[in-house]
Design a protein around this motif. Structure first.
Motif: not given
Length: 75
Positions: A2-8, A48, A52
């Motif tokens: 899976e592609d990883k996506i970063d969120y803050t 988010v 997600c």
């Protein structure tokens, strides 16, 4: 894979609280705050994206309280 996506997540969205730890603690038991509780309202978080959030709610569901908060306590 899976592609990883970063969120803050904004600091204002997370609540930190010093609490008394449970269990044996010697002289300081029930006298001082020796644990930290972090809570984050996943259900109401604007940080988010909805897609997600739905996935996280499904995976973390049993770990969330009734308000949709993820609560972590470190002792």
């Amino acid at each position: 894979m899976e592609d990883k996506i970063d969120y803050t997540v904004a600091a204002e969205a997370v609540t930190w609280e010093a609490v008394r730890a449970t269990g044996p603690g010697g002289q300081n038991v029930n006298k001082v705050c020796t644990a930290v509780r972090l809570s984050w309202n996943l259900r109401g978080s604007p940080s988010v994206p909805e897609q997600c959030r739905d996935r996280l709610l499904a995976r973390l569901g049993p770990r969330l309280n009734e308000a949709g908060e993820l609560v972590v306590t470190a002792r």
